[in-house]
Scaffold this active site. Structure first.
Site, PDB file in Angstrom:
ATOM      1  N   LYS A  60      -6.548   4.683   2.348  1.00 19.09           N
ATOM      2  CA  LYS A  60      -6.350   3.619   1.354  1.00 19.09           C
ATOM      3  C   LYS A  60      -6.789   2.244   1.840  1.00 19.09           C
ATOM      4  CE  LYS A  60      -2.506   5.800  -1.090  1.00 19.09           C
ATOM      5  NZ  LYS A  60      -1.135   5.637  -1.574  1.00 19.09           N
ATOM      6  N   ASP A  65      -0.399   2.051  -7.220  1.00 23.60           N
ATOM      7  CA  ASP A  65       0.850   2.434  -6.551  1.00 23.60           C
ATOM      8  C   ASP A  65       1.967   1.426  -6.828  1.00 23.60           C
ATOM      9  OD1 ASP A  65      -0.008   4.808  -5.355  1.00 23.60           O
ATOM     10  OD2 ASP A  65      -0.781   3.774  -3.593  1.00 23.60           O
TER      11      ASP A  65
END
Length: 290
Positions: free
Chosen positions: A74, A110
Site C-alpha cells: 500500500k 480504507d
C-alpha cells in the site's frame, strides 16, 4: 455511454482467501454489469513487494480498469502512480488504483471503510485513549479514521519504532499536536489505562496466524477493533470476547471499503449494506464464524 464490462484486480501477499472478487462481482451482477476480478498474488508469482510498480504498469497495459492494493504494497505503490487523491496523499498509503486515460491514480477507501464500520459496530465506544497496533498502510488509514471519529489520543505501537514515530508525527500535523503519540513497545501500562485497541497488523490473517500482543495485556475494560477479515474471527477477537470485551471484526471495513472502490472503478453507486450481507455470508461459507 457508460461501460458495461470491467476488469479489475488485487495485488498483495497471501491473498488467496480474499473475498474481494466475490464482493465486487456479485454487486456488478446485480447492477447488470460484467465485472471480472483477478487476484495477483506476489507470493504465487515469486515476486517481491517492490515489484508492485511493474505489476501496476502491466495491468494498465493489459487493459485493466483498476486495482485494489493490499499488504505489503500500500505504501510501496505510491511512487509508481501518476496522481494521488488528497486523502491517499495525506495518508501516505493507497489501496485503490484507477486507470484513467492511461494514467494511474491512487485513492484510499480504507479510511471511510473503517469509519463506517466502527460507527455501525461500536457506536457508543469511549474514544478518549486508543492504542493502535500497527503503523503500516492499513494502520495509517485506521488511525486517521479513529481521530476523525473523535478519538482524544491515539498511541501507535509498531514492530518498527521509527514507523510508529513517523505515523504519530503525520497524525499530529493533520489533527493537532498531542492527538497522537508513539510507544516503543507493548507494555502493560499502555493497555491498563486505554479505552480500546485497534489492531492493524497482518497477525491473525490466514497466512499469519497468532496473537499480536500477549494475551495477559487484554482486560474486560477494553473494546477491540480488528482490521483483519480473513478469517472474520481472529485469535485476538476470540481471546478478547472471552474476557468480556466489546469487539468489532474486520468484515465491515472490508465491505464498506469495497463499496467505495466499486464506485471508483465503475462510476456506479453500490449498495453497501447489500455488500456487507454478502461478506458475512461468504465469510461464513468458508468456515469463519460471524
Amino acid at each position: 455511454m457508460p461501460k458495461e464490462s470491467y476488469l479489475v484486480g488485487l495485488i498483495g501477499s497471501g491473498i488467496g482467501p480474499s473475498l474481494s472478487p466475490a464482493l465486487h462481482e456479485r454487486e456488478a451482477d446485480r447492477q447488470g454489469l460484467r465485472l471480472v476480478y483477478r487476484l495477483i498474488d506476489i507470493d504465487a508469482l515469486g515476486a517481491s513487494p517492490e515489484a508492485v510498480g511493474d505489476l501496476v504498469r502491466a495491468a494498465r497495459d493489459l487493459g485493466f480498469d483498476g486495482l485494489n492494493i493490499t499488504h505489503p504494497c500500500k505504501q510501496l505503490v505510491m511512487e509508481h502512480l501518476d496522481a494521488l487523491a488528497p486523502q491517499a496523499e495525506a495518508l501516505g498509503a493507497v489501496n485503490t488504483v484507477v486507470f484513467e486515460d492511461g494514467r494511474a491514480v491512487g485513492h484510499n477507501t480504507d479510511v471511510t471503510g473503517f469509519a463506517a464500520s466502527f460507527a455501525r459496530g461500536l457506536p457508543d465506544a469511549p474514544l478518549e485513549r486508543v492504542v493502535q497496533l500497527g503503523a503500516g498502510g492499513a494502520g495509517a488509514a485506521v488511525a486517521h479514521a479513529t481521530l476523525t471519529l473523535g478519538a482524544g489520543r491515539v498511541t501507535v505501537v509498531d514492530a518498527l519504532p521509527e514507523r510508529a514515530e513517523a505515523l504519530a508525527g503525520s497524525l499530529n500535523r493533520a489533527f493537532g499536536e498531542g492527538r497522537a503519540a508513539a510507544a516503543p513497545d507493548r507494555h502493560a501500562g499502555l493497555f491498563a489505562g486505554a479505552d480500546g485497541i485497534v489492531h492493524a497488523t497482518p497477525t491473525g490473517m490466514a497466512a499469519h496466524p497468532g496473537l499480536p500482543l500477549p494475551a495477559e495485556l487484554l482486560h474486560s475494560g477494553l473494546w477491540v477493533a480488528e482490521v483483519v477479515y480473513r478469517p472474520l474471527e481472529t485469535e485476538l477477537l476470540r481471546t478478547a470476547r472471552a474476557l468480556g470485551c466489546a469487539t468489532l471484526d474486520g468484515g465491515g471495513m472490508a465491505a464498506f471499503q469495497a463499496a467505495d472502490a466499486f464506485r471508483l472503478f465503475t462510476g456506479r453507486e453500490p449498495d453497501a449494506a447489500r455488500m456487507l450481507a454478502d461478506l458475512t455470508e461468504l465469510a461464513g461459507a468458508v468456515g469463519a464464524p460471524h
